[in-house]
Design a protein around this motif. Structure first.
Motif, PDB file in Angstrom:
ATOM      1  N   ASP A 158      42.502  35.526  45.735  1.00 10.00           N
ATOM      2  CA  ASP A 158      41.206  35.502  46.400  1.00 10.00           C
ATOM      3  C   ASP A 158      40.804  36.869  46.947  1.00 10.00           C
ATOM      4  OD1 ASP A 158      40.648  32.951  45.738  1.00 10.00           O
ATOM      5  OD2 ASP A 158      40.721  32.113  47.761  1.00 10.00           O
ATOM      6  N   ARG A 161      37.321  38.209  46.027  1.00 13.52           N
ATOM      7  CA  ARG A 161      36.038  37.986  46.708  1.00 13.52           C
ATOM      8  C   ARG A 161      35.351  39.314  47.021  1.00 13.52           C
ATOM      9  NH1 ARG A 161      40.008  37.122  50.490  1.00 13.52           N
ATOM     10  NH2 ARG A 161      39.810  38.181  52.524  1.00 13.52           N
ATOM     11  N   HIS A 162      36.135  40.347  47.285  1.00 15.10           N
ATOM     12  CA  HIS A 162      35.548  41.653  47.573  1.00 15.10           C
ATOM     13  C   HIS A 162      34.907  42.259  46.317  1.00 15.10           C
ATOM     14  CE1 HIS A 162      37.610  41.428  51.398  1.00 15.10           C
ATOM     15  NE2 HIS A 162      38.778  41.335  50.800  1.00 15.10           N
ATOM     16  N   ARG A 165      31.685  40.234  45.515  1.00 16.96           N
ATOM     17  CA  ARG A 165      30.577  40.591  46.405  1.00 16.96           C
ATOM     18  C   ARG A 165      30.006  41.960  46.039  1.00 16.96           C
ATOM     19  NH1 ARG A 165      30.173  43.033  51.673  1.00 16.96           N
ATOM     20  NH2 ARG A 165      28.348  42.250  52.814  1.00 16.96           N
ATOM     21  N   GLU A 190      26.763  31.739  41.842  1.00 10.55           N
ATOM     22  CA  GLU A 190      27.765  30.766  42.278  1.00 10.55           C
ATOM     23  C   GLU A 190      29.026  30.950  41.437  1.00 10.55           C
ATOM     24  OE1 GLU A 190      26.014  26.882  42.060  1.00 10.55           O
ATOM     25  OE2 GLU A 190      24.709  27.219  43.804  1.00 10.55           O
ATOM     26  N   ALA A 193      36.222  30.464  42.859  1.00 14.25           N
ATOM     27  CA  ALA A 193      37.338  31.340  43.202  1.00 14.25           C
ATOM     28  C   ALA A 193      38.625  30.866  42.547  1.00 14.25           C
ATOM     29  CB  ALA A 193      37.506  31.371  44.720  1.00 14.25           C
ATOM     30  N   GLU A 197      37.631  27.383  45.541  1.00 16.80           N
ATOM     31  CA  GLU A 197      36.525  27.474  46.483  1.00 16.80           C
ATOM     32  C   GLU A 197      35.282  28.023  45.776  1.00 16.80           C
ATOM     33  OE1 GLU A 197      35.478  29.959  50.621  1.00 16.80           O
ATOM     34  OE2 GLU A 197      37.434  30.159  49.640  1.00 16.80           O
ATOM     35  N   TRP A 199      32.185  30.473  45.859  1.00 12.60           N
ATOM     36  CA  TRP A 199      31.608  31.650  46.500  1.00 12.60           C
ATOM     37  C   TRP A 199      30.149  31.723  46.052  1.00 12.60           C
ATOM     38  CZ3 TRP A 199      36.037  35.382  44.624  1.00 12.60           C
ATOM     39  CH2 TRP A 199      37.193  35.104  45.362  1.00 12.60           C
ATOM     40  N   TYR A 201      26.129  33.378  46.604  1.00 10.71           N
ATOM     41  CA  TYR A 201      25.337  34.506  47.070  1.00 10.71           C
ATOM     42  C   TYR A 201      23.883  34.265  46.694  1.00 10.71           C
ATOM     43  CZ  TYR A 201      30.092  36.358  46.511  1.00 10.71           C
ATOM     44  OH  TYR A 201      31.447  36.532  46.542  1.00 10.71           O
ATOM     45  N   ALA A 214      34.938  33.152  39.167  1.00 12.57           N
ATOM     46  CA  ALA A 214      34.901  34.445  39.852  1.00 12.57           C
ATOM     47  C   ALA A 214      35.673  35.501  39.067  1.00 12.57           C
ATOM     48  CB  ALA A 214      35.459  34.308  41.267  1.00 12.57           C
TER      49      ALA A 214
END
Length: 264
Positions: A158, A161-162, A165, A190, A193, A197, A199, A201, A214
């Motif tokens: 995970d 996620r950085h 983003r 969308e 992860a 999960e 994520w 935006y 992701a």
């Protein structure tokens, strides 16, 4: 103001995981070719060490960093390769030591940076959190190239996620670097992860959307895989075009990777 500590912690973890992968390599393995044309495993680590050093200078000595930018502008098509080539000529022990020392010094400098500080870079100025995010993105992406060369499968975490983003936030940059006008409206993105999960935006009701794993999105925006090999879907013409040009890294548009099975 966002606390940069979580992403700095994740950058450290990502770097340590890659360190474990290369620490015990023999000379032949350091010389293995990676998917980046002309770059061996040694070139990949040398590039990370070089960029970490550049980031450290940007955080600690703005005047010295401006001198680095001047050198880059003088040789825009070769300065990255030259930095990697110079480092790759070192012994593996010297290269590992330089990479470790540089990233430890950068870790310390980012943690000690004054709240709200912004630092010069080859693109727009960066906060400590943005600098750490960019370094994590590169460490992950170049780590993938090394893993490919070694025939090792890396388990996604995970920490992506950085990267995800950053990929979303660089949508307009990707258009600009291709000479295109960025779309006026936001997209909904969308992503699922590695842990399952969601994520998300952008506005929930945005008519143009991107969805998928992701990991696949991160592979796309770091140009480590071709779009046709990824399970990403786009709704809307602008969102669809974005998936053809996306890039999360600074500098000119990259050539990307060919589809799997394409002639060499």
């Amino acid at each position: 103001m966002a606390d940069p500590t979580p992403v700095i912690d994740d950058l450290r973890a990502e770097s340590e995981e890659l360190d474990l992968l290369v620490a015990e390599l023999n000379p032949g393995q350091w010389a293995l070719p990676t998917p980046a044309p002309g770059w061996t495993v040694a070139h990949q680590i040398a590039h990370l060490a070089w960029t970490d050093r550049s980031a450290l200078i940007a955080v600690t000595d703005a005047d010295a960093f401006r001198a680095l930018v001047g050198k880059a502008l003088a040789t825009p098509d070769s300065f990255v390769d030259e930095g990697a080539e110079e480092g790759a000529r070192r012994t593996s022990a010297e290269l590992l030591a330089a990479w470790r020392e540089g990233r430890i010094a950068l870790d310390r400098a980012l943690r000690e940076a004054p709240p709200g500080a912004r630092f010069p870079w080859y693109g727009p100025p960066m906060s400590a959190a943005s600098m750490a995010t960019a370094r994590l993105m590169e460490t992950w992406a170049h780590g993938l190239d090394i893993a490919d060369a070694l025939g090792v499968a890396r388990t996604p975490t995970d920490r992506l996620r950085h990267v995800a983003r950053l990929g979303v936030r660089t949508r307009d940059f990707a258009h600009t670097v291709h000479g295109l006008t960025p779309p006026a409206e936001e997209f909904r993105v969308e992503l699922v992860a590695p842990t399952g999960e969601l994520w998300a935006y952008g506005p929930e009701d945005a008519p143009q959307r991107v969805t998928g794993p992701a990991l696949d999105f991160c592979l796309l925006v770091t140009q480590r895989a071709h779009r046709v090999d990824l399970a990403l879907s786009a709704v809307g013409p602008d969102a669809d075009r974005w998936l053809d040009i996306a890039q999360a890294f600074a500098g000119p548009s990259g050539g990307g990777r060919p589809p799997k099975g394409a002639p060499a």
